[in-house]
Design a protein around this motif. Structure first.
Motif, PDB file in Angstrom:
ATOM      1  N   ALA A 286       0.863  -1.194   0.000  1.00  0.00           N
ATOM      2  CA  ALA A 286       0.000   0.000   0.000  1.00  0.00           C
ATOM      3  C   ALA A 286       0.901   1.247   0.000  1.00  0.00           C
ATOM      4  N   VAL A 287       0.367   2.357  -0.470  1.00  0.00           N
ATOM      5  CA  VAL A 287       1.178   3.584  -0.598  1.00  0.00           C
ATOM      6  C   VAL A 287       0.457   4.786   0.007  1.00  0.00           C
ATOM      7  N   ALA A 288       1.232   5.831   0.272  1.00  0.00           N
ATOM      8  CA  ALA A 288       0.683   7.047   0.881  1.00  0.00           C
ATOM      9  C   ALA A 288       0.517   8.147  -0.167  1.00  0.00           C
ATOM     10  N   ALA A 289      -0.600   8.859  -0.086  1.00  0.00           N
ATOM     11  CA  ALA A 289      -0.808  10.080  -0.876  1.00  0.00           C
ATOM     12  C   ALA A 289      -0.574  11.248   0.081  1.00  0.00           C
ATOM     13  N   ILE A 290       0.562  11.907  -0.090  1.00  0.00           N
ATOM     14  CA  ILE A 290       0.958  12.995   0.808  1.00  0.00           C
ATOM     15  C   ILE A 290       0.288  14.282   0.336  1.00  0.00           C
ATOM     16  N   SER A 291      -0.412  14.940   1.253  1.00  0.00           N
ATOM     17  CA  SER A 291      -1.252  16.083   0.873  1.00  0.00           C
ATOM     18  C   SER A 291      -0.892  17.309   1.711  1.00  0.00           C
ATOM     19  N   PRO A 292       0.254  17.921   1.451  1.00  0.00           N
ATOM     20  CA  PRO A 292       0.770  18.932   2.376  1.00  0.00           C
ATOM     21  C   PRO A 292      -0.048  20.224   2.464  1.00  0.00           C
ATOM     22  N   THR A 293      -0.697  20.667   1.369  1.00  0.00           N
ATOM     23  CA  THR A 293      -1.467  21.917   1.531  1.00  0.00           C
ATOM     24  C   THR A 293      -2.714  21.661   2.380  1.00  0.00           C
ATOM     25  N   SER A 294      -3.267  20.460   2.257  1.00  0.00           N
ATOM     26  CA  SER A 294      -4.423  20.099   3.081  1.00  0.00           C
ATOM     27  C   SER A 294      -4.022  19.977   4.545  1.00  0.00           C
ATOM     28  N   ASN A 295      -2.895  19.338   4.785  1.00  0.00           N
ATOM     29  CA  ASN A 295      -2.432  19.135   6.163  1.00  0.00           C
ATOM     30  C   ASN A 295      -2.142  20.463   6.845  1.00  0.00           C
ATOM     31  N   GLN A 296      -1.611  21.422   6.061  1.00  0.00           N
ATOM     32  CA  GLN A 296      -1.386  22.768   6.582  1.00  0.00           C
ATOM     33  C   GLN A 296      -2.714  23.446   6.895  1.00  0.00           C
ATOM     34  N   PHE A 297      -3.623  23.383   5.910  1.00  0.00           N
ATOM     35  CA  PHE A 297      -4.883  24.114   6.016  1.00  0.00           C
ATOM     36  C   PHE A 297      -5.725  23.620   7.192  1.00  0.00           C
ATOM     37  N   LEU A 298      -5.790  22.273   7.358  1.00  0.00           N
ATOM     38  CA  LEU A 298      -6.625  21.708   8.417  1.00  0.00           C
ATOM     39  C   LEU A 298      -5.832  21.497   9.712  1.00  0.00           C
ATOM     40  N   GLY A 299      -4.574  21.898   9.698  1.00  0.00           N
ATOM     41  CA  GLY A 299      -3.755  21.769  10.923  1.00  0.00           C
ATOM     42  C   GLY A 299      -3.576  20.328  11.344  1.00  0.00           C
ATOM     43  N   SER A 300      -3.434  19.422  10.363  1.00  0.00           N
ATOM     44  CA  SER A 300      -3.430  17.989  10.679  1.00  0.00           C
ATOM     45  C   SER A 300      -2.087  17.486  11.177  1.00  0.00           C
ATOM     46  N   GLY A 301      -1.004  18.068  10.684  1.00  0.00           N
ATOM     47  CA  GLY A 301       0.330  17.606  11.067  1.00  0.00           C
ATOM     48  C   GLY A 301       1.216  17.500   9.837  1.00  0.00           C
ATOM     49  N   PHE A 302       2.359  16.815   9.991  1.00  0.00           N
ATOM     50  CA  PHE A 302       3.355  16.723   8.923  1.00  0.00           C
ATOM     51  C   PHE A 302       3.620  15.267   8.572  1.00  0.00           C
ATOM     52  N   PHE A 303       3.629  14.947   7.298  1.00  0.00           N
ATOM     53  CA  PHE A 303       4.043  13.611   6.874  1.00  0.00           C
ATOM     54  C   PHE A 303       5.519  13.418   7.218  1.00  0.00           C
ATOM     55  N   ASP A 304       5.847  12.244   7.749  1.00  0.00           N
ATOM     56  CA  ASP A 304       7.228  11.974   8.165  1.00  0.00           C
ATOM     57  C   ASP A 304       7.986  11.288   7.021  1.00  0.00           C
TER      58      ASP A 304
END
Ligand code: GUN
Ligand code: ZN
Length: 429
Positions: A286-304
Motif C-alpha cells: 500500500a502507498v501514501a498520498a501525501i497532501s501537504p497543503t491540506s495538512n497545513q490548512f486543516l492543521g493535521s500535522g506533517f508527513f514523516d
C-alpha cells in the motif's frame, strides 16, 4: 508519428531527472492488442542524436519551452471543488459543516456533470493529466466524472464513496446497496478506455465493519481495481477510529484486518503512524498520498518523510482539494518542501527539487502501479505531456534564466510557478 522539439524533462529508473536542453519527443499510436486509440512515446532524447532517424516526421518546434510529463494527483475530491478555502477548526468540523452538505448535492446528476467538467478543466489548466479522485456516495457522481473523462481520453481513476454510518442524511449510504453499486460500477467502467475504478471507503469511522468487510471482499475479487481511503490524518480522528475498532492494533491496521491493504491501495495522509504501521505499508505494498497543503490548512500535522524512507514504503504527492488549497502541483510541491524542512527540523531534511517533481509524476505513477504507463516521457509511456513556459511571468523569466543547474531550474519553477507556467496540457499527443 508526430514530434516536438524543445527542452525535454523526464526521469530515469532511479527517480533522477534528465533534461535535454535541445530535445526531441516522438509519439506514435500504441501497437498493442488493446492499444485502441492510445498514443505513446516512441523516442525521447537529444535532438541532434534523434533527428536523422525521424527525418520524415513533422516537428512542432517550441523554442524556449520545456516539455514535461503531465502531473499525477494521487488524491483529490472532485466534488469538493467548491469547498476549497472553507474555514474550520479541524478535519471533523470541516467535514460536518462544509464537505457533507456540498457532497449531498451530487444526488443531482446534472450538478455532478457540471462540476465534473469544471474540475477536469481545472486539472488541465494546472497540468494534471491523471488523478485518483474521490466521487461522492452517489453512483451518479461516478458516472458523471467517468463520462466526462472518457470524452477527453483521460487516464483517470475514481469510485463511489462508501459511508454507511456517522454520516448525515444526504450522503449516508446503505451497506448492501453500496456494495452492489460498487460492483456494478466496477463492471461498467474499470478498464474502459483509460479509466480505472477505485473501491472507496471514505475512512474507517464512516464505515461499518460489514461495509469494510464487503469492500475487502470486492478488493480480493477484483485485484487490479484500486482502493483509496484516508488514514491517520488528525488526532481526534485517530482516537475515534480506535474507539470504534478496539480490536485492531492501530488505525491503519483496521484496513488490513478487512483486506483493504495491498498493491494499488492508496491511503491519504498517513501522518500519525508508528514504525509498525510503516512496516505494514511496506509489507502490503500500500502507498501514501501525501497532501501537504491540506495538512497545513486543516492543521493535521506533517508527513514523516524520514520515517517513510527509513522503513521503505511508497508515496507520492496529492492536492486533496477541497481540504487542500490549490489544484496546482507547484503549490503542492512547495508545501511538501516546507514539510521536509519544518516538519523534521531535528533531522534537517531537505527534499531535492528533482525528488519533489518525481513524487508528482513518475513516483506517483509507480505508487499507482502505473510506472511506464503515465508520469514519464520515456519510450512506451502514454503521451500526456505539458508545454511549460519558464518565461511565463517577468519574475519566472528573470529567475529561470539565471538557473545554473537542473535542480535550480526545477526549484525556481516549484517556488514561482502556477497555472501560468503551464502553457499547454496535451493528452494523447
Ligand atoms: N477524512 C474523511 N473524509 C475526508 C475528506 O473528505 N477530506 C479529508 N481531508 N479527510 C477526510
Ligand atoms: Zn481526502
Amino acid at each position: 508519428m508526430k514530434a516536438w522539439r524543445a527542452s525535454l524533462l523526464r526521469f530515469d529508473a532511479d527517480g533522477r531527472a534528465v533534461l535535454d536542453t535541445d530535445g526531441l519527443l516522438v509519439t506514435a499510436p500504441a501497437h498493442t492488442a488493446n492499444g485502441g486509440g492510445r498514443r505513446v512515446v516512441q523516442a525521447a532524447g537529444d535532438f541532434a542524436t534523434l533527428a536523422p532517424q525521424y527525418a520524415g516526421v513533422p516537428v512542432t518546434h517550441l523554442p524556449g519551452r520545456i516539455l514535461a510529463p503531465g502531473f499525477i494527483d494521487l488524491h483529490i475530491h472532485y466534488p469538493q471543488t467548491d469547498v476549497i478555502g472553507s474555514p474550520a477548526e479541524g478535519l471533523l468540523p470541516w467535514l460536518e459543516n462544509y464537505t457533507f452538505p456540498h457532497e449531498s448535492q451530487f444526488i443531482d446528476a446534472h450538478h455532478a456533470a457540471q462540476v465534473a467538467e469544471f474540475f477536469l478543466d481545472e486539472l488541465a489548466r494546472n497540468g494534471v493529466t491523471t488523478a485518483l479522485t474521490f466521487a461522492t456516495s452517489h453512483p451518479q457522481s461516478v458516472n458523471a466524472l467517468f463520462a466526462a473523462a472518457r470524452q477527453r481520453q483521460l487516464r483517470l481513476i475514481t469510485g463511489k464513496v462508501l459511508q454507511d454510518r456517522h454520516s448525515p442524511d444526504g450522503v449516508r449510504d446503505e451497506t448492501a446497496q453500496s456494495l452492489a453499486d460498487t460492483e456494478e460500477l466496477v463492471k461498467q467502467w474499470h478498464g474502459v478506455d483509460r479509466l480505472g475504478y477505485a473501491i472507496t471507503p471514505r475512512f474507517a469511522p464512516s464505515c461499518s465493519a460489514a461495509q469494510l468487510r464487503g469492500a475487502g471482499e470486492l478488493a480480493a475479487r477484483y485485484p487490479d481495481v484500486w482502493i483509496q481511503s484516508h488514514v491517520a490524518e488528525n488526532l481526534d480522528e485517530v482516537r475515534w477510529a480506535h474507539e470504534l475498532f478496539p480490536d485492531s492494533r492501530s488505525y491503519l491496521s483496521i484496513y488490513d484486518d478487512f483486506g483493504l491493504m495491498r498493491e494499488r491501495a492508496v491511503y491519504a495522509h498517513c501522518i500519525h503512524f508508528d514504525d509498525e504501521d510503516r512496516a505494514l505499508m511496506r509489507r502490503t505494498g500500500a502507498v501514501a498520498a501525501i497532501s501537504p497543503t491540506s495538512n497545513q490548512f486543516l492543521g493535521s500535522g506533517f508527513f514523516d518523510y524520514a520515517g517513510a524512507d527509513r522503513v521503505g514504503f511508497g508515496y507520492g504527492l496529492a492536492s486533496d482539494v477541497g481540504g487542500g488549497t490549490s489544484f496546482s502541483p507547484f503549490r503542492t510541491m512547495l508545501a511538501a518542501y516546507a514539510v521536509g524542512r519544518e516538519g523534521q527540523t531535528k533531522l534537517g531534511l531537505s527534499l531535492s527539487p528533482q525528488h519533489l517533481w518525481w513524487q508528482h509524476t513518475a513516483g506517483a505513477a509507480r505508487a499507482l502501479g502505473l510506472e511506464g504507463v503515465v508520469g514519464n516521457l520515456q519510450p512506451g509511456n502514454e503521451s500526456d505531456f505539458l508545454v511549460l513556459n519558464p518565461a511565463a511571468t517577468p519574475l519566472l523569466a528573470r529567475r529561470t534564466a539565471q538557473a545554473s543547474s537542473l535542480d535550480e531550474l526545477l526549484f525556481a519553477m516549484i517556488v514561482l510557478g502556477d497555472d501560468r507556467l503551464v502553457e499547454k496540457t496535451v493528452i494523447m499527443g
